[in-house]
Write a protein that holds these residues in place. Structure first.
Motif, mmCIF file in Angstrom:
data_model
loop_
_atom_site.group_PDB
_atom_site.id
_atom_site.type_symbol
_atom_site.label_atom_id
_atom_site.label_comp_id
_atom_site.label_asym_id
_atom_site.label_seq_id
_atom_site.Cartn_x
_atom_site.Cartn_y
_atom_site.Cartn_z
ATOM 1 N N ASP A 114 0.809 -1.221 0.000
ATOM 2 C CA ASP A 114 0.000 0.000 0.000
ATOM 3 C C ASP A 114 0.847 1.279 0.000
ATOM 4 O O ASP A 114 0.314 2.376 -0.157
ATOM 5 C CB ASP A 114 -0.978 0.006 1.175
ATOM 6 C CG ASP A 114 -0.288 -0.122 2.532
ATOM 7 O OD1 ASP A 114 0.957 -0.119 2.586
ATOM 8 O OD2 ASP A 114 -1.008 -0.228 3.541
ATOM 9 N N ASP A 115 2.149 1.132 0.183
ATOM 10 C CA ASP A 115 3.030 2.290 0.049
ATOM 11 C C ASP A 115 3.453 2.526 -1.396
ATOM 12 O O ASP A 115 4.071 3.548 -1.714
ATOM 13 C CB ASP A 115 4.280 2.116 0.911
ATOM 14 C CG ASP A 115 5.086 0.883 0.533
ATOM 15 O OD1 ASP A 115 4.474 -0.103 0.055
ATOM 16 O OD2 ASP A 115 6.316 0.898 0.714
ATOM 17 N N ARG A 116 3.097 1.571 -2.278
ATOM 18 C CA ARG A 116 3.491 1.649 -3.687
ATOM 19 C C ARG A 116 2.296 1.703 -4.638
ATOM 20 O O ARG A 116 2.432 2.133 -5.785
ATOM 21 C CB ARG A 116 4.385 0.450 -4.052
ATOM 22 C CG ARG A 116 5.653 0.389 -3.223
ATOM 23 C CD ARG A 116 6.309 -0.971 -3.264
ATOM 24 N NE ARG A 116 6.770 -1.349 -4.580
ATOM 25 C CZ ARG A 116 7.374 -2.505 -4.850
ATOM 26 N NH1 ARG A 116 7.584 -3.384 -3.886
ATOM 27 N NH2 ARG A 116 7.761 -2.779 -6.079
#
Length: 384
Positions: free
Chosen positions: A24-26
């Motif tokens: 979810d950071d990408r």
């Protein structure tokens, strides 16, 4: 941030969603599309997703800030959806099998080349520790030339499995267990051993008289050097025991992992080659474990490729090879003749119409239900 859309809210979609959520950071899932929008809404709720819901993928593709699309729909839709996504500037991940025909595979690869976008075909079994380790062992050539390969793609599915509206027909599913189950092991087979030069096969339907397609096939593949391979594709094997065995002139290795090596006594009988077994086992153990496995690892592979960090492991060319080998099995089983590879537009099964007109129809589909209430599925062996 890579914005992601999912097309198809069926049984395989959660594997994609869970993978994207791990990164979810990408990336961020921004849309889900399904011809049954209530299914998309339910899936979004189950995964706490704040997304747009669509019933028409063409409307969804008008959104310019979608960068990557996962196609999780029945095989007969893969080509249309993937091509549309590519030509509207989206990267694409397509569930197995790549498409229902070689003609569609070629059109998808042309769209990828023309668009310059990434096309990756789900082959999650490549992205497992046992498979990566076995591939490394084979690449050492310590086994000597491969003389025989055994592929057991054993699955079990109940009679009602083919009641789902799109399953069990050549038109919509594109085939039976050879295309939709053994596709995993056939992909691994040609990745590790290369493509054979000819195929001889038989197919039957032993237990599912509500399906046009096969539930069991056996193929013999020949290589130019004389090496043989046998591929059994099945949804009638209890226990779902799955394995690939490679017999080299010097040793035998397999997944699940097992190594045996023999050397000759003066009278020609075998004795254990402990030194070679130890070398092969050392190679296997020295391969580092993957950080991620399965769908998660392949999704990560695609996300990294989008950022220019690597090329995808399984592109459309690799996906086509798998469909080509499966098409050869169907062509041989339907015609009763050995089929030479490679296959091109001259194959009677090159197009979807060719498949519909030439593949053996075992039974008529008797029941069509829209959805199962039970949506859990099995994805095959862990190869341990």
């Amino acid at each position: 941030m890579i914005n992601v859309a999912i097309i198809g809210a069926g049984a395989i979609a959660p594997a994609h969603i869970k993978a994207y959520q791990l990164f979810d950071d990408r990336c961020k899932i921004v849309a889900i599309c399904d011809i049954f929008p209530e299914k998309a809404e339910k899936m979004a709720a189950n995964f706490n997703l704040d997304v747009e819901i669509y019933s028409d993928y063409k409307e969804m593709l008008k959104i310019s800030d979608i960068h990557l699309v996962s196609v999780c729909t029945p095989p007969y839709t893969h080509a249309e959806l993937a091509i549309a996504c590519l030509y509207t500037g989206k990267h694409v991940v397509v569930e197995k099998p790549m498409a229902s025909s070689l003609e569609e595979c070629d059109a998808m690869n042309l769209a990828q080349k023309s668009s310059g976008k990434i096309l990756s075909i789900i082959s999650q079994n490549r992205f497992t520790n046992p498979m990566m380790k076995l591939k490394s062992v084979l690449d050492t050539k310590l086994m000597g030339p491969i003389v025989h390969t055994q592929v057991d793609s054993f699955w079990w599915r109940g009679h009602c499995y083919y009641d789902l509206w799109w399953r069990g027909t050549w038109e919509k599913e594109g085939g039976g267990c050879t295309l939709n189950h053994a596709v995993h092991h056939i992909d691994i087979f040609h990745w590790m051993n290369g493509m054979p030069s000819e195929v001889t096969a038989v197919a039957t339907n032993t237990s599912h008289d509500n399906a046009e397609v096969e539930d069991l096939s056996v193929a013999i593949c020949r290589y130019p050097n004389g090496s043989l391979a046998q591929i059994t594709s099945s949804v009638v094997h209890h226990g779902e025991e799955q394995q690939l065995i490679f017999q080299g002139k010097n040793a035998r290795v397999s997944v699940p992992w097992k190594v045996k090596a023999s050397k000759s006594k003066p009278n020609g009988f075998p004795e254990k080659d402990e030194e070679l077994e130890a070398k092969l086992h050392e190679v296997y153990e020295q391969v580092n474990d993957l950080e991620f496995e399965g769908h998660t690892a392949q999704i990560e592979d695609v996300l990294s490729a989008i950022k220019g960090k690597r090329k995808v492991l399984v592109d459309g060319i690799e996906g086509r090879k798998t469909v080509e080998l499966i098409t050869a099995i169907y062509q041989s089983a339907s015609s009763g003749q050995t089929v030479k590879l490679p296959l091109n537009e001259n194959s009677p099964l090159y197009t979807r119409d060719g498949v519909l007109n030439n593949a053996v129809h075992f039974y008529e589909k008797k029941k069509h239900i829209e959805n199962f209430t039970e949506n859990s599925i099995t994805l095959g062996s862990k190869y341990e």
